[in-house]
Structures are given as C-alpha cells and as structure tokens.
Design an enzyme around this catalytic site. Structure first.
Site, PDB file in Angstrom:
ATOM      1  N   TYR A 143     -14.365  -2.960   9.826  1.00  0.00           N
ATOM      2  CA  TYR A 143     -13.255  -2.184   9.882  1.00  0.00           C
ATOM      3  C   TYR A 143     -11.677  -2.882  10.971  1.00  0.00           C
ATOM      4  O   TYR A 143     -11.281  -3.159  11.603  1.00  0.00           O
ATOM      5  CB  TYR A 143     -12.898  -1.108   9.262  1.00  0.00           C
ATOM      6  N   ALA A 190     -13.374  -4.637  13.565  1.00  0.00           N
ATOM      7  CA  ALA A 190     -12.838  -6.443  13.326  1.00  0.00           C
ATOM      8  C   ALA A 190     -11.585  -6.417  12.971  1.00  0.00           C
ATOM      9  O   ALA A 190     -10.713  -7.580  13.625  1.00  0.00           O
ATOM     10  CB  ALA A 190     -13.722  -7.156  12.808  1.00  0.00           C
ATOM     11  N   GLY A 197      -1.187   8.231   0.743  1.00  0.00           N
ATOM     12  CA  GLY A 197      -1.256   7.561   2.229  1.00  0.00           C
ATOM     13  C   GLY A 197       0.184   7.597   3.086  1.00  0.00           C
ATOM     14  O   GLY A 197       1.604   7.617   3.224  1.00  0.00           O
ATOM     15  N   ILE A 198      -0.634   6.865   4.137  1.00  0.00           N
ATOM     16  CA  ILE A 198       0.976   6.009   5.091  1.00  0.00           C
ATOM     17  C   ILE A 198       1.796   5.355   4.395  1.00  0.00           C
ATOM     18  O   ILE A 198       2.763   5.468   4.678  1.00  0.00           O
ATOM     19  CB  ILE A 198      -0.144   6.210   6.239  1.00  0.00           C
ATOM     20  N   GLY A 199       1.007   4.696   3.526  1.00  0.00           N
ATOM     21  CA  GLY A 199       2.103   3.547   2.924  1.00  0.00           C
ATOM     22  C   GLY A 199       3.473   4.580   2.345  1.00  0.00           C
ATOM     23  O   GLY A 199       4.545   4.324   2.674  1.00  0.00           O
ATOM     24  N   ASP A 234      -3.698  11.851   8.067  1.00  0.00           N
ATOM     25  CA  ASP A 234      -4.492  12.977   6.994  1.00  0.00           C
ATOM     26  C   ASP A 234      -4.159  12.232   5.366  1.00  0.00           C
ATOM     27  O   ASP A 234      -3.361  12.990   5.010  1.00  0.00           O
ATOM     28  CB  ASP A 234      -3.561  14.232   7.406  1.00  0.00           C
ATOM     29  N   THR A 235      -5.245  11.042   5.265  1.00  0.00           N
ATOM     30  CA  THR A 235      -5.135  10.190   4.040  1.00  0.00           C
ATOM     31  C   THR A 235      -6.620  10.760   3.701  1.00  0.00           C
ATOM     32  O   THR A 235      -7.528  11.023   4.375  1.00  0.00           O
ATOM     33  CB  THR A 235      -4.577   9.306   4.453  1.00  0.00           C
ATOM     34  N   ASP A 273      -1.780  -6.915  -5.276  1.00  0.00           N
ATOM     35  CA  ASP A 273      -2.367  -7.314  -4.717  1.00  0.00           C
ATOM     36  C   ASP A 273      -2.365  -8.208  -3.324  1.00  0.00           C
ATOM     37  O   ASP A 273      -2.130  -8.751  -3.504  1.00  0.00           O
ATOM     38  CB  ASP A 273      -3.843  -7.270  -5.436  1.00  0.00           C
ATOM     39  N   GLY A 316       1.039  -1.032  -0.303  1.00  0.00           N
ATOM     40  CA  GLY A 316       0.135  -0.340  -0.133  1.00  0.00           C
ATOM     41  C   GLY A 316       1.005   1.089   0.345  1.00  0.00           C
ATOM     42  O   GLY A 316       0.291   2.130   0.537  1.00  0.00           O
TER      43      GLY A 316
HETATM   44  N1  LIG Z   1      -5.621   6.722   7.676  1.00  0.00           N
HETATM   45  C1  LIG Z   1      -5.831   6.871   9.136  1.00  0.00           C
HETATM   46  O1  LIG Z   1      -6.280   7.045   9.712  1.00  0.00           O
HETATM   47  C2  LIG Z   1      -5.586   5.474   9.180  1.00  0.00           C
HETATM   48  C3  LIG Z   1      -5.345   4.145   8.509  1.00  0.00           C
HETATM   49  N2  LIG Z   1      -4.697   3.313   8.928  1.00  0.00           N
HETATM   50  C4  LIG Z   1      -4.302   2.636   8.123  1.00  0.00           C
HETATM   51  O2  LIG Z   1      -3.198   2.717   7.260  1.00  0.00           O
HETATM   52  C5  LIG Z   1      -3.218   2.201   5.849  1.00  0.00           C
HETATM   53  C6  LIG Z   1      -3.154   2.409   5.157  1.00  0.00           C
HETATM   54  O3  LIG Z   1      -4.220   3.363   5.043  1.00  0.00           O
HETATM   55  P1  LIG Z   1      -3.884   5.262   4.404  1.00  0.00           P
HETATM   56  O4  LIG Z   1      -2.926   5.807   3.894  1.00  0.00           O
HETATM   57  O5  LIG Z   1      -4.877   5.979   5.359  1.00  0.00           O
HETATM   58  O6  LIG Z   1      -4.962   4.718   3.536  1.00  0.00           O
HETATM   59  P2  LIG Z   1      -4.760   4.950   1.924  1.00  0.00           P
HETATM   60  O7  LIG Z   1      -6.437   4.954   0.626  1.00  0.00           O
HETATM   61  O8  LIG Z   1      -4.416   6.770   1.636  1.00  0.00           O
HETATM   62  O9  LIG Z   1      -3.591   4.196   0.692  1.00  0.00           O
HETATM   63  C7  LIG Z   1      -3.665   2.597   1.255  1.00  0.00           C
HETATM   64  C8  LIG Z   1      -2.921   2.468  -0.425  1.00  0.00           C
HETATM   65  O10 LIG Z   1      -2.544   0.950  -0.102  1.00  0.00           O
HETATM   66  C9  LIG Z   1      -3.029   0.571  -1.008  1.00  0.00           C
HETATM   67  N3  LIG Z   1      -4.441  -1.212  -1.816  1.00  0.00           N
HETATM   68  C10 LIG Z   1      -5.531  -1.074  -1.416  1.00  0.00           C
HETATM   69  N4  LIG Z   1      -6.059  -2.320  -1.329  1.00  0.00           N
HETATM   70  C11 LIG Z   1      -5.011  -2.876  -1.903  1.00  0.00           C
HETATM   71  C12 LIG Z   1      -4.680  -4.442  -1.538  1.00  0.00           C
HETATM   72  N5  LIG Z   1      -5.519  -5.169  -2.437  1.00  0.00           N
HETATM   73  N6  LIG Z   1      -3.730  -4.343  -2.056  1.00  0.00           N
HETATM   74  C13 LIG Z   1      -2.642  -3.764  -2.429  1.00  0.00           C
HETATM   75  N7  LIG Z   1      -2.091  -2.603  -2.439  1.00  0.00           N
HETATM   76  C14 LIG Z   1      -3.805  -1.471  -1.419  1.00  0.00           C
HETATM   77  C15 LIG Z   1      -4.107   1.384  -1.779  1.00  0.00           C
HETATM   78  O11 LIG Z   1      -4.152   1.690  -3.362  1.00  0.00           O
HETATM   79  C16 LIG Z   1      -3.526   2.517  -1.180  1.00  0.00           C
HETATM   80  O12 LIG Z   1      -2.707   2.995  -2.282  1.00  0.00           O
HETATM   81  C17 LIG Z   1      -4.813   1.289   5.903  1.00  0.00           C
HETATM   82  O13 LIG Z   1      -4.692  -0.210   6.339  1.00  0.00           O
HETATM   83  C18 LIG Z   1      -5.367   1.925   7.043  1.00  0.00           C
HETATM   84  O14 LIG Z   1      -6.063   0.562   7.311  1.00  0.00           O
HETATM   85  C19 LIG Z   1      -4.885   2.494  10.120  1.00  0.00           C
HETATM   86  C20 LIG Z   1      -5.319   4.174  11.323  1.00  0.00           C
HETATM   87  C21 LIG Z   1      -5.567   5.459  10.339  1.00  0.00           C
HETATM   88  C1  LIG Z   2     -16.079   2.946   8.002  1.00  0.00           C
HETATM   89  C2  LIG Z   2     -14.519   2.444   7.906  1.00  0.00           C
HETATM   90  C3  LIG Z   2     -13.719   3.049   8.669  1.00  0.00           C
HETATM   91  O1  LIG Z   2     -13.561   2.702  10.291  1.00  0.00           O
HETATM   92  C4  LIG Z   2     -12.763   4.600   8.429  1.00  0.00           C
HETATM   93  C5  LIG Z   2     -11.287   4.086   8.689  1.00  0.00           C
HETATM   94  C6  LIG Z   2     -11.123   5.890   9.360  1.00  0.00           C
HETATM   95  C7  LIG Z   2      -9.252   5.803   9.036  1.00  0.00           C
HETATM   96  C8  LIG Z   2      -8.519   4.382   9.627  1.00  0.00           C
HETATM   97  C9  LIG Z   2      -8.580   4.045  11.213  1.00  0.00           C
HETATM   98  O2  LIG Z   2      -7.610   3.432  11.393  1.00  0.00           O
HETATM   99  C10 LIG Z   2      -8.871   5.245  12.583  1.00  0.00           C
HETATM  100  C11 LIG Z   2      -9.541   5.399  13.302  1.00  0.00           C
HETATM  101  C12 LIG Z   2      -9.172   6.156  14.278  1.00  0.00           C
HETATM  102  C13 LIG Z   2      -9.873   5.770  15.707  1.00  0.00           C
HETATM  103  C14 LIG Z   2      -9.147   6.834  17.127  1.00  0.00           C
HETATM  104  C15 LIG Z   2     -10.358   6.290  17.835  1.00  0.00           C
HETATM  105  C16 LIG Z   2     -10.362   6.384  19.751  1.00  0.00           C
HETATM  106  O3  LIG Z   2     -10.397   4.882  18.847  1.00  0.00           O
HETATM  107  C17 LIG Z   2      -9.326   6.474  20.207  1.00  0.00           C
HETATM  108  C18 LIG Z   2      -8.489   7.958  20.104  1.00  0.00           C
HETATM  109  C19 LIG Z   2      -7.776   7.603  21.281  1.00  0.00           C
HETATM  110  C20 LIG Z   2      -7.947   9.240  21.559  1.00  0.00           C
HETATM  111  O4  LIG Z   2      -8.223   9.726  21.738  1.00  0.00           O
HETATM  112  O5  LIG Z   2      -6.490   9.767  21.315  1.00  0.00           O
END
Ligand SMILES: NC(=O)C1=CN([C@@H]2O[C@H](COP(=O)(O)OP(=O)(O)OC[C@H]3O[C@@H](n4cnc5c(N)ncnc54)[C@H](O)[C@@H]3O)[C@@H](O)[C@H]2O)C=CC1
Ligand SMILES: CCC(=O)/C=C/C=C\C[C@@H](O)/C=C/C=C/C=C\[C@@H](O)CCCC(=O)O
Length: 252
Positions: free
Chosen positions: A152, A154, A16-18, A188-189, A64, A12
């Site tokens: 998500y 879970a 974003g984060i990746g 911030d993604t 993928d 990924g």
């Molecule tokens: N943005 C947030 O607030 C948070 C994100 N995360 C986790 O961080 C990771 C990255 O999330 P973000 O950067 O925010 O999302 P994003 O949507 O900006 O980037 C995700 C990347 O993963 C790729 N991707 C999606 N499905 C894929 C697959 N099957 N195989 C390979 N690549 C794939 C996408 O093409 C994209 O480049 C995720 O696992 C997300 O659950 C965790 C906590 C907070």
């Molecule tokens: C609908 C799918 C979904 O849930 C989308 C998520 C989007 C962003 C990524 C997710 O991983 C972020 C989760 C953030 C959780 C934050 C809050 C609380 O669980 C703890 C906060 C602790 C604090 O008060 O700072």
C-alpha cells in the site's frame, strides 16, 4: 479559481473520502460525476446527494478504474451529461496486503495511472480540453514507510512520483493543466475502521493500532477542505498537501 459551475469527476465517490470530496464540490456549486466500482453504493449516494443538491448537478456512473473502457465511459458521461470536465479527483483506492497485494497494485497504481492519463488527455487544451486540475489521492503512507502496508505504501509513493513527473511535462503545464497530490494520514472511513483497525489484510495489526493511537483519526470533512485548497488555488501545481489529525496541514 471558483468551482461554481465547473464539472468534476471523482473516482471512489460512493463512500468515505470520495463522498466527502464530492459533497464539498457540490456545496460550492460544482457539478459532480460520482464514479465508483460499487454500483449499489453509488446509487445510494446519488439518491442522498440529489435530495440535498440540484439533481442536474450530480450524476453517478459505475466505473472500475482498472478498466480502461469504463474510464472512457465515465469521462464521456461527464462531458455529455454535465457539459464538460474541469476537475478530476483520482481518489479510488484499496489497502489489500498479504495474498491479495496485487489487487492494491492494480487499483491504486495501475488504476490511478490509467485515470490520470485519461484526465490529462481530456483536459489539455491542445487536444480540445478546457484546461483544469487533477488531484491524485496518495497518503502520508506514501511519504513515511510503515510495516503494516508495504505494498500500500509503495503504491502511494508511486502515485506521488508518477503525478509529479507528469506535472513537470510541458505538454501538461503548457496546456492549462495543473496536477496536485493529497496525502492524508488516518481518516474516519471504512478503510480504517473496517480494515486497518480490525487487522484485516494488514501486516502487524498491533503496530497499526499503535500508529492510529499516536496519530489520531480525522473526519472526512478535513480532507475535503484540503482538496478545495488544491483545486481553487491556481498557484498550486505539483504540490503535495499533507494532512493529519496530529500535525494538521502542511506542504511537502
Ligand atoms: N482512510 C484513510 O485513512 C486514508 C485513505 N487514503 C486514500 O483515500 C482514498 C479513499 O479511501 P477511503 O475513503 O478511506 O476508502 P473507502 O474504502 O471508504 O472508499 C473507497 C471507495 O473506492 C471504491 N473503489 C475501490 N476500488 C475501486 C476501483 N477499482 N474503481 C473504482 N472505485 C473503487 C470503493 O468502492 C469505495 O467506494 C484511497 O485512495 C485511500 O488510499 C489516503 C490516506 C488516508
Ligand atoms: C494495510 C494497508 C494499509 O496500510 C491501510 C491503510 C489505512 C489507512 C490509509 C492510509 O493511507 C493511512 C496512512 C496514515 C499514515 C500515518 C502516519 C505517518 O505516516 C505520518 C503521521 C504524521 C503525524 O505524526 O501526524
């Protein structure tokens, strides 16, 4: 452990984060294989990163994580093109809820399981590996339930449990492999800006908005610094590093 001259594989990684995790590893001298399902985004990110870093230290391969054969190709490419594998960051993930919830199970859980098992097999010294470290991307949503993304949440809780089970296995600890988990809150993604905040594929978007308001959104760079800590501090194994805009960094 310094990451200089080490080889990292990041899933990924196209955005974003990746992308942030990949860039901080490059900044600190690592070689990085960027992998992502999105070929176009991956090609674009590769072009941008090769303009900033030595092009011999960064490559991209479309992968993928739900496809075993594509994971095998990615790991083989890291070894053939960058000279080995020392660090695996299983970052790829999505947040589909509603009718498309099974995608989230396929990617976040089953894909991360596949990639983690392949990382262990490639890193463990008794199977020709050099040892190394795996960091799996969970979320604070895997530690604290919320009504917006039950599937998500879970999958993220499952990633924590799955990773720590493997982290207790002597086949892992006895063969030079560390496993750690990163659990950010909002970052911030596009997952937050284009999905969560637009109420797409989210249950009770009103509650999601209140959560974001309360907790805040942190820059990708803050998560990237946390990754570096889990990779370079060799005392960190089976650690869950939480990081949030409102409460900072702490271990579970
Ligand atoms: N943005 C947030 O607030 C948070 C994100 N995360 C986790 O961080 C990771 C990255 O999330 P973000 O950067 O925010 O999302 P994003 O949507 O900006 O980037 C995700 C990347 O993963 C790729 N991707 C999606 N499905 C894929 C697959 N099957 N195989 C390979 N690549 C794939 C996408 O093409 C994209 O480049 C995720 O696992 C997300 O659950 C965790 C906590 C907070
Ligand atoms: C609908 C799918 C979904 O849930 C989308 C998520 C989007 C962003 C990524 C997710 O991983 C972020 C989760 C953030 C959780 C934050 C809050 C609380 O669980 C703890 C906060 C602790 C604090 O008060 O700072």
């Amino acid at each position: 452990m310094s990451v200089a001259h080490k080889v990292a594989l990041v899933t990924g990684a196209a955005q974003g984060i990746g992308r942030g995790l990949s860039e901080i590893l490059l900044k600190h001298g690592a070689k990085v294989l960027l992998t992502d399902v999105n070929q176009a985004a991956g090609d674009k990110t590769l072009a941008e990163l090769t303009a900033k870093y030595d092009q011999s230290r960064v490559a991209f391969v479309q992968c993928d994580i739900t496809k075993q054969e594509q994971l095998e190709t990615a790991f083989a490419t890291a070894k053939s093109q960058l000279g080995g594998i020392d660090i695996v960051v299983n970052n790829a993930g999505i947040g589909d809820e509603g009718d498309r919830w099974e995608n989230t199970v396929d990617v976040n859980l089953k894909g991360t399981v596949k990639a983690t098992k392949m990382a262990i097999d490639n890193l463990r010294k008794d199977r020709g590996g050099k040892g190394g470290v795996i960091v799996n991307m969970a979320s604070m949503a895997g530690l604290n339930p919320n009504p917006c993304g039950p599937v998500y949440c879970a999958t993220k809780a499952a990633i924590i449990m799955f990773s720590q089970c493997w982290g207790m296995n002597p086949d892992v600890t006895g063969n030079g492999v560390r496993i750690n988990i990163l659990a950010p809150a909002f970052v911030d993604t596009d997952l937050v800006k284009q999905q969560l905040q637009k109420g797409k594929d989210v249950i009770r978007p009103d509650i999601a908005a209140m959560m974001v308001e309360r907790v805040g959104i942190m820059p990708v760079e803050q998560v990237a610094e946390a990754l570096l800590e889990l990779v370079t501090d060799e005392s960190k194994h089976n650690a869950v590093l939480k990081i949030s805009a409102s409460t900072g960094k702490s271990y579970q």
